[in-house]
Each structure stands twice: as C-alpha cells, then as structure tokens.
Write a protein that holds these residues in place. Structure first.
Motif, PDB file in Angstrom:
ATOM      1  N   PRO A   1       0.787  -1.232   0.000  1.00  0.00           N
ATOM      2  CA  PRO A   1       0.000   0.000   0.000  1.00  0.00           C
ATOM      3  C   PRO A   1       0.819   1.283   0.000  1.00  0.00           C
ATOM      4  N   VAL A   2       2.030   1.251   0.533  1.00  0.00           N
ATOM      5  CA  VAL A   2       2.852   2.464   0.564  1.00  0.00           C
ATOM      6  C   VAL A   2       3.387   2.825  -0.819  1.00  0.00           C
ATOM      7  N   THR A   3       3.627   1.837  -1.666  1.00  0.00           N
ATOM      8  CA  THR A   3       4.353   2.092  -2.911  1.00  0.00           C
ATOM      9  C   THR A   3       3.664   1.557  -4.168  1.00  0.00           C
ATOM     10  N   ALA A   4       2.550   0.870  -4.041  1.00  0.00           N
ATOM     11  CA  ALA A   4       1.887   0.281  -5.207  1.00  0.00           C
ATOM     12  C   ALA A   4       1.534   1.349  -6.234  1.00  0.00           C
ATOM     13  N   GLY A   5       1.783   1.031  -7.503  1.00  0.00           N
ATOM     14  CA  GLY A   5       1.419   1.931  -8.596  1.00  0.00           C
ATOM     15  C   GLY A   5       2.446   2.985  -8.932  1.00  0.00           C
ATOM     16  N   ILE A   6       3.501   3.107  -8.134  1.00  0.00           N
ATOM     17  CA  ILE A   6       4.567   4.069  -8.424  1.00  0.00           C
ATOM     18  C   ILE A   6       5.632   3.361  -9.252  1.00  0.00           C
ATOM     19  N   GLU A   7       5.996   3.960 -10.352  1.00  0.00           N
ATOM     20  CA  GLU A   7       7.022   3.370 -11.206  1.00  0.00           C
ATOM     21  C   GLU A   7       8.416   3.748 -10.706  1.00  0.00           C
ATOM     22  N   ASP A   8       9.419   2.935 -11.073  1.00  0.00           N
ATOM     23  CA  ASP A   8      10.803   3.283 -10.772  1.00  0.00           C
ATOM     24  C   ASP A   8      11.073   4.715 -11.227  1.00  0.00           C
ATOM     25  N   PHE A   9      11.847   5.459 -10.440  1.00  0.00           N
ATOM     26  CA  PHE A   9      12.064   6.857 -10.795  1.00  0.00           C
ATOM     27  C   PHE A   9      13.492   7.290 -10.518  1.00  0.00           C
ATOM     28  N   GLU A  10      13.879   8.392 -11.159  1.00  0.00           N
ATOM     29  CA  GLU A  10      15.238   8.911 -11.079  1.00  0.00           C
ATOM     30  C   GLU A  10      15.301  10.107 -10.131  1.00  0.00           C
ATOM     31  N   LEU A  11      16.431  10.226  -9.431  1.00  0.00           N
ATOM     32  CA  LEU A  11      16.722  11.381  -8.591  1.00  0.00           C
ATOM     33  C   LEU A  11      18.168  11.805  -8.816  1.00  0.00           C
ATOM     34  N   ARG A  12      18.453  13.057  -8.508  1.00  0.00           N
ATOM     35  CA  ARG A  12      19.841  13.527  -8.427  1.00  0.00           C
ATOM     36  C   ARG A  12      19.989  14.208  -7.067  1.00  0.00           C
ATOM     37  N   THR A  13      20.506  13.469  -6.128  1.00  0.00           N
ATOM     38  CA  THR A  13      20.641  13.949  -4.761  1.00  0.00           C
ATOM     39  C   THR A  13      21.554  12.979  -4.024  1.00  0.00           C
ATOM     40  N   GLU A  14      21.622  13.081  -2.706  1.00  0.00           N
ATOM     41  CA  GLU A  14      22.402  12.110  -1.951  1.00  0.00           C
ATOM     42  C   GLU A  14      21.781  10.717  -2.088  1.00  0.00           C
ATOM     43  N   GLN A  15      22.633   9.765  -2.346  1.00  0.00           N
ATOM     44  CA  GLN A  15      22.205   8.371  -2.496  1.00  0.00           C
ATOM     45  C   GLN A  15      22.690   7.606  -1.273  1.00  0.00           C
ATOM     46  N   TYR A  16      21.763   7.274  -0.400  1.00  0.00           N
ATOM     47  CA  TYR A  16      22.152   6.666   0.875  1.00  0.00           C
ATOM     48  C   TYR A  16      22.606   5.218   0.721  1.00  0.00           C
ATOM     49  N   TRP A  17      23.750   4.944   1.305  1.00  0.00           N
ATOM     50  CA  TRP A  17      24.257   3.585   1.516  1.00  0.00           C
ATOM     51  C   TRP A  17      23.874   3.225   2.944  1.00  0.00           C
ATOM     52  N   VAL A  18      23.076   2.162   3.112  1.00  0.00           N
ATOM     53  CA  VAL A  18      22.474   1.832   4.397  1.00  0.00           C
ATOM     54  C   VAL A  18      22.948   0.470   4.871  1.00  0.00           C
ATOM     55  N   LEU A  19      23.337   0.381   6.132  1.00  0.00           N
ATOM     56  CA  LEU A  19      23.602  -0.891   6.787  1.00  0.00           C
ATOM     57  C   LEU A  19      22.310  -1.335   7.460  1.00  0.00           C
ATOM     58  N   HIS A  20      21.915  -2.598   7.291  1.00  0.00           N
ATOM     59  CA  HIS A  20      20.591  -2.998   7.732  1.00  0.00           C
ATOM     60  C   HIS A  20      20.567  -4.467   8.099  1.00  0.00           C
ATOM     61  N   ASP A  21      19.464  -4.886   8.741  1.00  0.00           N
ATOM     62  CA  ASP A  21      19.287  -6.300   9.065  1.00  0.00           C
ATOM     63  C   ASP A  21      18.180  -6.889   8.189  1.00  0.00           C
ATOM     64  N   ASP A  22      17.897  -8.164   8.369  1.00  0.00           N
ATOM     65  CA  ASP A  22      16.927  -8.818   7.484  1.00  0.00           C
ATOM     66  C   ASP A  22      15.525  -8.878   8.079  1.00  0.00           C
ATOM     67  N   LEU A  23      15.263  -8.103   9.139  1.00  0.00           N
ATOM     68  CA  LEU A  23      13.903  -8.002   9.650  1.00  0.00           C
ATOM     69  C   LEU A  23      13.111  -6.925   8.904  1.00  0.00           C
ATOM     70  N   ILE A  24      13.790  -6.120   8.099  1.00  0.00           N
ATOM     71  CA  ILE A  24      13.072  -5.109   7.344  1.00  0.00           C
ATOM     72  C   ILE A  24      12.459  -5.728   6.088  1.00  0.00           C
ATOM     73  N   ASP A  25      11.330  -5.155   5.660  1.00  0.00           N
ATOM     74  CA  ASP A  25      10.690  -5.547   4.411  1.00  0.00           C
ATOM     75  C   ASP A  25      10.976  -4.450   3.391  1.00  0.00           C
ATOM     76  N   VAL A  26      11.794  -4.767   2.413  1.00  0.00           N
ATOM     77  CA  VAL A  26      12.300  -3.763   1.481  1.00  0.00           C
ATOM     78  C   VAL A  26      11.300  -3.542   0.352  1.00  0.00           C
ATOM     79  N   LEU A  27      10.845  -2.301   0.220  1.00  0.00           N
ATOM     80  CA  LEU A  27       9.888  -1.948  -0.826  1.00  0.00           C
ATOM     81  C   LEU A  27      10.572  -1.363  -2.047  1.00  0.00           C
TER      82      LEU A  27
END
Length: 236
Positions: free
Chosen positions: A143-169
C-alpha cells in the motif's frame, strides 16, 4: 470518529532543514484528520502519557542524541502500536550512538558516495549523484508504494547498513566506480517497513533537501507511509 494523534519530532543537524521539511507535511496530516503536536526534541518520548495517546510519530532529527529513557519510551510506544516514520537522515541517521534506536529502526546511514574527486568543489553538491529508485516485487504491491514506477533522482544516495527483519519496498544500486574502493555494485534499501510488536515503522531514504521532498514520487511514498504506519484498530 476518534481523531488520530500525530507527533512530529524535529531537530538535529540544520542542514536537513527539519522545521521547513516537516512543515511541508503538516497540511497533509491535518487534512487527513490528525491532530498534530510538534516537539523540537526527543524529550517527549520519555513521557508515557504523551506517547500512549500518539498514533503516529513523524521524526526528522538528524544525528543529535537521545537518552536511554527517551529511546525506551519510543520503542515501548511503537511496540504497543504507535507508528513511526520519517525520511533520510531524520530517521536513519538519528542518534548514532544509540544501539537500541538502531535496533528499532533496522537500518543506519553509512555514507553517500560522491562524485569523482576531480569534480568536487567543496559543497553538498559533491555528493549529489543521479540514481534510480527501483521497487521490489513486494513494493509493487504494498500500500505504501503500489502503482509508483521506478524513478530517477539527483541527490544524496544513501548507503544503508541494515538487518533482514526489514521488508524492502525499494532499492538503489551504488555502482563500483574506478575511484571507489568497492569492487562490485552494492544494493541498498531505499524504502522499507518494519514490524515492531504491534507497531509499524516506515523509512524513506530520499529527502535530503526540500526539492527532493517535493518530488511527487518521494512525497507520495512519505505520505502513504504516514497513513500506513498509523496505529491500526488491532493495535488500539
């Protein structure tokens, strides 16, 4: 109908303009039936009465510090059903010294790779790169992201350290450029959710500046994330 209670907590590094950034979203919250309380520090997290009545926390606090009592209050509230959301450094580069906060959110900013050294001029723009936000299979249905197509940005691109309990959208890919020390492309989550007890957490990593927050795709993800994270009937 019971009015929903939103708590906006802002502060920290001024480079992310926490006041102006959060002000962008206050009309949306009020227009969707929220009563909004704004605080300029995380001190409110240590107030059990205030947190018990909060259905959604929108946090925009980059770096800064949080006490043990404050992070315990925030975590307990989320576990009991309060939603937590935010963008960029305001949620995933907050309270760097606090492991309990990192455990709650599930991902931590590590860096934002910059331009080739010969192209850098000493300003924030040295870290602005063109990149794509790509939705995962889950993200195309969520529901947070349905219907949004891949998109381009020009800004800071975050490199994130994370665990596997997150659900990646959504993800973003850091290419292995000749001047960088890594040897293959690295994929980082760009939007994720996390279930914590009865609560929901939503993190959106784009949002370094006001123009990025006003990008229709970024803004839609953040606003939908607010609605989705809000305390559900089952968590009341």
């Amino acid at each position: 109908m019971t009015c929903k209670q939103a708590l906006v907590v802002r502060g920290g590094w001024e480079g992310h303009e926490p006041v102006r950034a959060t002000e962008l979203f206050l009309p949306f919250l009020r227009g969707n039936g929220y009563t909004v309380r704004v605080e300029e520090s995380p001190e409110v997290y240590a107030d059990p009465a205030a947190m018990a009545g909060t259905d959604l926390v929108v946090q925009c606090v980059t770096m800064s510090e949080i006490t043990g009592e404050q992070v315990a209050g925030l975590s307990a509230a989320v576990e009991a059903g309060t939603g937590l959301t935010g963008w960029h450094g305001g949620i995933c580069d907050s309270y760097r010294a606090c492991a309990d906060y990192l455990h709650l959110v599930g991902g931590q900013f590590a860096t934002h790779p910059g331009k080739e050294p010969c192209e850098r001029e000493g300003g924030q723009e040295d870290n602005y790169l063109p990149y794509q936000v790509q939705f995962t299979e889950l993200g195309r249905e969520h529901p947070v992201t349905a219907g949004i197509e891949d998109f381009e940005l020009r800004t800071e691109q975050y490199w994130v350290l994370h665990d596997d309990l997150i659900d990646v959208l959504a993800t973003t890919t850091h290419p292995a450029r000749p001047w960088q020390p890594w040897h293959r492309p690295v994929h980082s989550p760009a939007v994720w959710t996390r279930s914590w007890g009865a609560g929901r957490v939503v993190v959106t990593t784009p949002g370094h500046s006001l123009d990025v927050l006003e990008n229709p795709n970024v803004r839609t993800v953040i606003e939908r994330g607010m609605l989705w994270a809000t305390r559900t009937a089952s968590a009341s």
